[in-house]
Scaffold this motif. Sequence first.
Motif, short mmCIF file in Angstrom:
data_model
loop_
_atom_site.label_atom_id
_atom_site.label_comp_id
_atom_site.label_asym_id
_atom_site.label_seq_id
_atom_site.Cartn_x
_atom_site.Cartn_y
_atom_site.Cartn_z
N LYS A 183 0.87 -1.23 0.00
CA LYS A 183 -0.08 0.01 0.14
C LYS A 183 0.94 1.18 0.04
O LYS A 183 0.48 2.05 -0.89
CB LYS A 183 -1.20 -0.10 1.41
CG LYS A 183 -2.02 1.15 1.22
CD LYS A 183 -2.76 1.11 2.50
CE LYS A 183 -3.81 2.48 2.52
NZ LYS A 183 -4.53 2.39 3.78
N ARG A 184 1.88 1.40 0.72
CA ARG A 184 2.79 2.55 1.00
C ARG A 184 3.62 2.57 -0.55
O ARG A 184 3.84 3.94 -0.80
CB ARG A 184 3.68 2.42 2.16
CG ARG A 184 3.31 2.73 3.32
CD ARG A 184 4.32 2.81 4.44
NE ARG A 184 5.28 3.36 4.20
CZ ARG A 184 6.69 3.32 4.83
NH1 ARG A 184 6.71 2.24 5.66
NH2 ARG A 184 7.82 4.19 4.38
N GLU A 185 4.12 1.75 -0.77
CA GLU A 185 4.86 1.66 -2.14
C GLU A 185 3.94 2.25 -3.33
O GLU A 185 4.37 3.06 -4.04
CB GLU A 185 5.30 0.36 -2.60
CG GLU A 185 6.48 -0.15 -1.84
CD GLU A 185 7.05 -1.52 -2.20
OE1 GLU A 185 8.20 -1.70 -1.98
OE2 GLU A 185 6.50 -1.98 -3.02
N LEU A 186 2.74 2.01 -3.51
CA LEU A 186 1.72 2.33 -4.40
C LEU A 186 1.41 3.73 -4.03
O LEU A 186 1.37 4.63 -4.98
CB LEU A 186 0.48 1.63 -4.41
CG LEU A 186 0.41 0.32 -5.27
CD1 LEU A 186 -0.44 -0.59 -4.93
CD2 LEU A 186 0.79 0.37 -6.54
N GLU A 187 1.17 4.30 -2.86
CA GLU A 187 1.04 5.66 -2.45
C GLU A 187 2.36 6.63 -2.93
O GLU A 187 2.06 7.67 -3.40
CB GLU A 187 0.94 5.74 -1.05
CG GLU A 187 -0.64 5.17 -0.67
CD GLU A 187 -0.56 5.14 0.94
OE1 GLU A 187 0.24 5.47 1.63
OE2 GLU A 187 -1.76 4.88 1.34
#
Length: 388
Positions: free
Chosen positions: A271-275
Motif C-alpha cells: 500500500k505504501r509503495e503504491l502511494e
Amino acid sequence: MRVTHLSLTDFRNYSNAEVAFVPGPNLIVGRNGQGKTNLVEALGFLSTLGSHRVSTDKAMIRAGQDAGIIRARLEYNGRDILAEVQLNRSGQNRAQVNRSVIKTRDLPRYFSSVVFAPEDLALVRGDPSGRRKFLDQLLVLRNPRLAAVLSDYDRVLKQRNTLLKSARALGVRGNQLSTLEIWDERLVEFGSEIIDERAKLVRQLGEPLRAAYRAVVNEDHGPALVASLSILGADEDAERGVVTPVASQPAVSVESSTNEIFRAALVGLRKRELERGITLAGPHRDDLVFMLNALPAKGYASHGESWSFALSLKLASASLLRQESASGDPVLILDDVFAELDLDRRARLATAIESYEQVLITAAVLEDVPAALVAHTIHIHAGVVTNG
C-alpha cells in the motif's frame, strides 16, 4: 599484485602522463591542486569502476576533451597484464585487457586495490548510500561475478519503480496489478543474494576491523559493524528525519530464508509503495551501522575516532582481500592520509602497512610521511611528473 607503470591521456589535469612504480612504498608528493590525487584516482577506477571523489565518470575527463584514457601495466604471479579503459563523455566506456576488448564491468577481475582518502570520513558520518557502495565495491573485488547481480538488481528496481509510478498515476490498486508480482520475484531473487553476500562480508570484516583499529589507535574501543535491513523494518527515511510508520509485515519465523522475509516485506509495504511510487524494501534501502564503545559512531564518535574507524575499515578490507586472493595483495592506496595523524599514529600506520607488496601514498608535505616510506618519491607539479 602491483602496478609497474601508469599511463594517462586526457585524464583530469593530465594531457599525458607516464609514471613508473616500484614494489613496496611509492610516495607521490605535490602541493594541493597539482594532480597527485588524480594518479591514484585513475588506478582506483580500474578496480572499483568508480571514483572516491566524484559520482560521475565524465568529471575525470580533461576539460574540452571527448574521452580520457587510463592504461596500467600490472604484474602478479609472474604474469604481465595491460589493462585499459577509455572514459567517454558520450556513449559507453570501453575497456581492454592485453589489447582484447572486454566488458568494462569485468575490469576488477584483473586489478585489485583499496583506496583510503579524506572523503572516506563520509563512510562514518554520511548517508547510507556511501556505506552501501563501500560494501558492494568490496563484494565485487572479492567476487567479480557479483557485478552482474548488482547490475541486474538495479535494472529490475528501475523497472519496478516505473511500474509503481504508473500505477500511482492511474490509481491502480495492488490487487489489480498482477504485473508487479512478476517484478517482485525478480527483485527478491537478485536482492536476496546481495543481502546474503553483504551479511557474510560484514561478519568476515569483524575481526580484521578490530585488529586494524588496535594497530592504528593502540586502544580497543570495540569497533563493530551491524547491518540495518529494510526487509526487517529498518526505514532509511528515518535517517533523513522523515517520519513514516513502519508497515506491519506478515509473520515470518526466525528460520525463514532471506527470500521469504523479503517477499513478506513487499506484501506488507504494498500500500505504501503504491502511494509513494517507489520500492521501499531491498538492499538499495539498507544501511550499515558503525559502532564504537557500544554506541553508533555517527553522532557519538569524535573527528579523530571517526577518521580512525574509516581508516581501519579500509585496512580491514585490504587484509580480507589479501587472505583470499590468488593474485596476491591488493595495491594499498593512501591518499593524503598522514597529514591527519599525529606522530605516533603515523608511525603505527607505517608499521601496519609495511608488509604489503605495494603501497601508493600521496602527500602535500614530504615531512608528514615517515622516513621508512619515502625511498621512492615521485614529484608532481601542475600536471607534470617532474621526477621519480
